[in-house]
Scaffold this active site. Structure first.
Site, short mmCIF file in Angstrom:
data_model
loop_
_atom_site.label_atom_id
_atom_site.label_comp_id
_atom_site.label_asym_id
_atom_site.label_seq_id
_atom_site.Cartn_x
_atom_site.Cartn_y
_atom_site.Cartn_z
N GLU A 246 0.84 -0.74 0.47
CA GLU A 246 -0.01 -0.04 -0.11
C GLU A 246 1.12 1.14 -0.45
OE1 GLU A 246 -3.04 0.19 -0.31
OE2 GLU A 246 -3.55 -1.97 -0.44
N CYS A 280 -2.51 9.56 2.68
CA CYS A 280 -1.79 8.33 0.99
C CYS A 280 -3.26 8.86 0.64
CB CYS A 280 -2.10 7.29 1.10
SG CYS A 280 -3.44 6.54 2.48
P1 NAP Z 1 8.64 5.26 4.63
O1 NAP Z 1 9.55 5.52 5.35
O2 NAP Z 1 8.33 3.80 3.39
O3 NAP Z 1 8.51 3.74 6.06
C1 NAP Z 1 7.23 3.18 6.35
C2 NAP Z 1 7.57 2.53 7.25
O4 NAP Z 1 8.35 1.66 7.24
C3 NAP Z 1 7.92 2.96 8.77
O5 NAP Z 1 7.16 1.41 9.84
C4 NAP Z 1 9.70 3.04 8.40
O6 NAP Z 1 10.32 2.79 9.67
C5 NAP Z 1 9.84 1.06 7.44
N1 NAP Z 1 10.92 1.44 6.74
C6 NAP Z 1 11.67 2.59 6.13
N2 NAP Z 1 12.41 2.31 5.24
C7 NAP Z 1 12.75 0.85 5.60
C8 NAP Z 1 13.23 -0.32 4.82
N3 NAP Z 1 13.86 -0.28 3.91
N4 NAP Z 1 12.73 -1.25 5.06
C9 NAP Z 1 11.73 -1.93 4.98
N5 NAP Z 1 11.24 -1.12 5.99
C10 NAP Z 1 11.31 -0.01 5.36
O7 NAP Z 1 6.89 5.55 4.05
P2 NAP Z 1 6.75 6.97 5.12
O8 NAP Z 1 7.70 7.82 4.95
O9 NAP Z 1 7.06 7.00 6.91
O10 NAP Z 1 4.69 7.03 5.26
C11 NAP Z 1 4.59 7.90 4.35
C12 NAP Z 1 4.27 6.72 3.21
O11 NAP Z 1 3.11 6.16 2.97
C13 NAP Z 1 3.65 7.58 1.69
O12 NAP Z 1 4.17 8.38 0.76
C14 NAP Z 1 1.92 7.68 2.09
O13 NAP Z 1 1.19 7.13 0.86
C15 NAP Z 1 2.30 6.16 2.57
N6 NAP Z 1 0.94 5.81 2.56
C16 NAP Z 1 0.27 4.55 2.21
C17 NAP Z 1 -0.91 3.97 2.84
C18 NAP Z 1 -1.86 3.57 2.10
O14 NAP Z 1 -3.13 2.37 1.95
N7 NAP Z 1 -1.38 3.45 0.42
C19 NAP Z 1 -1.27 4.16 4.01
C20 NAP Z 1 -0.56 5.40 4.52
C21 NAP Z 1 0.79 5.68 4.19
P3 NAP Z 1 11.02 3.58 9.85
O15 NAP Z 1 10.27 4.80 10.92
O16 NAP Z 1 12.01 2.97 11.34
O17 NAP Z 1 11.15 4.11 9.46
#
Ligand code: NAP
Length: 551
Positions: A246, A280
């Site tokens: 997602e 999102c």
């Molecule tokens: P992110 O940087 O990708 O992080 C999301 C999660 O993944 C966090 O728990 C993060 O942990 C972990 N993470 C980061 N790097 C990783 C890696 N290399 N391998 C595995 N896990 C990893 O995203 P974000 O900036 O926190 O979240 C915002 C994004 O999420 C936006 O793009 C939003 O659109 C998307 N989103 C999508 C939905 C949907 O339903 N489609 C819903 C909500 C959010 P840490 O916190 O420890 O870095």
């Protein structure tokens, strides 16, 4: 001691989580040793083999306990979510706590209908000797990684569906929201789920992917940025571990000339700037038909002028951004758009000062608040209406995780559809109109996984509606029946109805009667004309008579 379900105690790292709306220090960041992840998976798998045999009527009791737990701890949950994310408690209650409580009940009732064994209708008379039954069975242990923007609302759907379908779960919440992860762990334990079945894993994003994928999970659910999703999918692909993603969105809202304008303006603000625009599926780009453009803008500006932004409080509409990184990205996107001719039409008033009634004394196990701040100033960014003439540049092409409402006038329905689809994302979109015909026409052509009519974003709170996107917004669906399908896999059992028959007619030894008989079966099944079919029947009958033996 950190509340975990067993011996896997995380260590305290000496780094801290801060409330982005106040700068207050909240909790020390925890970290598990990555080496413990395979042990957690083993433990969950052992518990899962028993858990999957527990009847659904019993599993339902745990689900009901979990939803009651959410009700009893609603204030604690809302406060923890607000403190970690910078949103208000009311937002947390509306978009996370309430939907999560409903989700537990929904999945406990719905799962038995979806996983119920299904007798498959026979595709041809040639297989009348077979009876096929399709089952959906749990994967085993599911790894779930979730972001900070909805730290309770997002994981709970996937956790509830996974557990209730008979899986074990390892959950990693965003580091910024670890205290919410602790509450999720508490909820699962106190609702009575087997304690070894579910583990909250405290690991940074940079370590958790490998720890999960090499640790033995059977499936990975990831919600977060498209960039991270891509990396994880690649890594999972190397190990052939299935993933559900997602990812980001760049949602369009289309306001047609017969839209209920007041509702549309209020809805644009709600879905565009709730959670400080960090949804999102939030409104990002608004395309308005020319005849109502001026009126819509006037209403939208009025809405934005009235927004009360500030640290959590019951008289506050929206809170702050959650991370400094997001604030920098928003500023860069806006500056780029302005340099290319976009115009700021309205900006919301300055943030309010913290109000005294912010603390509700819920007994949450957070560290005592400290005035030490991680930020030079709290992470507020005002709501802005920005008028743009074209869809080039990061503001219109990328996801903007901030309270920006980019508006644009369009001359035709066709132009609105074309521009709405002109993005690499396709999570959700909305159409605002009172004409069923126009809505149906536009909806059928929008490239997005969720289309809402005269509303936006809110279907994330409805567990029955599938959630997920087209294009780079992800793969798979969370919520609804598709989520139940995503947390289970198909197993089919094909029975021979004539097990005493010594062999099937086409088994060895092979001779020309087998070949002719099979061609006869082909002609009988799909041949054109009665004579061809009759001839085919003759050849098949010859084979049957020669080959069928019971004694
Ligand atoms: P992110 O940087 O990708 O992080 C999301 C999660 O993944 C966090 O728990 C993060 O942990 C972990 N993470 C980061 N790097 C990783 C890696 N290399 N391998 C595995 N896990 C990893 O995203 P974000 O900036 O926190 O979240 C915002 C994004 O999420 C936006 O793009 C939003 O659109 C998307 N989103 C999508 C939905 C949907 O339903 N489609 C819903 C909500 C959010 P840490 O916190 O420890 O870095």
């Amino acid at each position: 001691m950190i509340l975990t379900n067993d011996k896997f105690q995380p260590r305290r790292t000496g780094s801290w989580i801060y409330n982005p709306a106040t700068g207050e220090r909240l909790a020390e960041i925890l970290e598990h040793d990555p080496e413990t992840v395979p042990l957690m998976v083993q433990q969950a798998r052992k518990a899962q083999t028993e858990w999957e045999t527990v009847p659904y009527r019993i599993k339902r009791r745990f689900a009901y306990e979990a939803s009651r737990w959410i009700h009893q701890h609603a204030d604690t949950l809302a406060l923890a979510i607000a403190q970690c994310t910078g949103k208000t408690r009311t937002e947390a209650l509306a978009t996370e706590v309430l939907p999560a409580a409903i989700a537990f009940r929904y999945y406990s009732q719905r799962i038995p209908h979806i996983v119920h064994p299904k007798r498959l209708p026979s595709s041809s008379f040639l297989f009348l000797n077979k009876k096929s039954i399709q089952y959906r069975v749990p994967y085993g242990v599911i790894g779930i990684i979730t972001p900070w923007n909805y730290p309770f609302g997002i994981p709970v759907h996937e956790v509830a569906a996974s557990l209730l379908a008979g899986n074990g779960v390892l959950l990693k919440v965003a580091t910024q929201c670890q205290p919410v992860g602790e509450l999720i762990q508490r909820m699962i334990l106190e609702a009575g789920f087997p304690s070894e079945l579910f583990h909250v894993v405290y690991l940074s994003g940079s370590k958790v992917g490998a720890a999960f994928l090499d640790g033995g999970i059977d499936k990975l659910f990831f919600t977060g940025s498209t960039e991270t999703g891509r990396i994880l999918m690649e890594e999972a692909g190397k190990r052939l571990i299935p993933v559900s993603l997602e990812l980001g969105g760049n949602d369009a809202m289309i306001v047609l000339s017969d839209a209920p304008l007041e509702r549309a303006a209020a809805g644009a603000v709600w879905a565009g700037v709730s959670n400080c625009g960090q949804s999102c599926g939030g409104v990002e780009r608004i395309y308005v038909e020319r005849p109502v453009y001026k009126d819509f803008l006037a209403l939208l500006r009025q809405e934005v002028r009235q927004i009360r932004q500030g640290p959590d409080g019951f008289d506050v509409d929206i809170g702050s951004l959650t991370t400094e990184e997001q604030r920098k990205k928003v500023i860069a996107q806006v500056q780029d758009a302005l340099s290319k001719g976009a115009r700021i039409l309205e900006t919301s008033p300055s943030p309010l000062k913290p109000s005294i009634e912010r603390s509700v004394g819920t007994g949450i196990t957070l560290e005592p608040a400290s005035t030490e701040s991680a930020y030079p100033e709290p992470l507020f960014y005002p709501v802005q209406i920005i008028e743009v003439d074209n869809d080039t540049g990061p503001l219109m092409q990328e996801e903007t995780f901030g309270p920006i409402l980019a508006v644009s006038v369009v001359d035709t329905e066709e132009e609105a559809i074309r521009r709405a689809n002109a993005t690499s994302y396709g999570l959700t979109a909305s159409i605002w109109s009172l004409s069923k015909e126009r809505v149906a026409r536009v909806a059928s052509r929008l490239q997005a996984g969720v289309i809402t009519v005269n509303d936006h974003l809110m279907s994330h709170g409805m567990p029955e509606t599938p959630w997920g996107g087209f294009k780079q917004s992800g793969i798979g669906r969370t919520h609804g029946d598709p989520l139940i399908e995503e947390v289970t896999q198909v197993k089919v059992v094909v029975w021979e109805r004539l097990p005493r028959m010594k062999r099937n007619i086409f088994w060895q030894p092979i001779d020309s009667t087998v070949y002719d008989g099979l061609k006869g079966a082909l002609a009988l099944a799909v041949g054109k004309g009665i004579s061809k079919r009759l001839q085919g029947f003759g050849n098949l009958l010859h084979l049957l008579v020669k080959r069928i033996r019971f004694f």
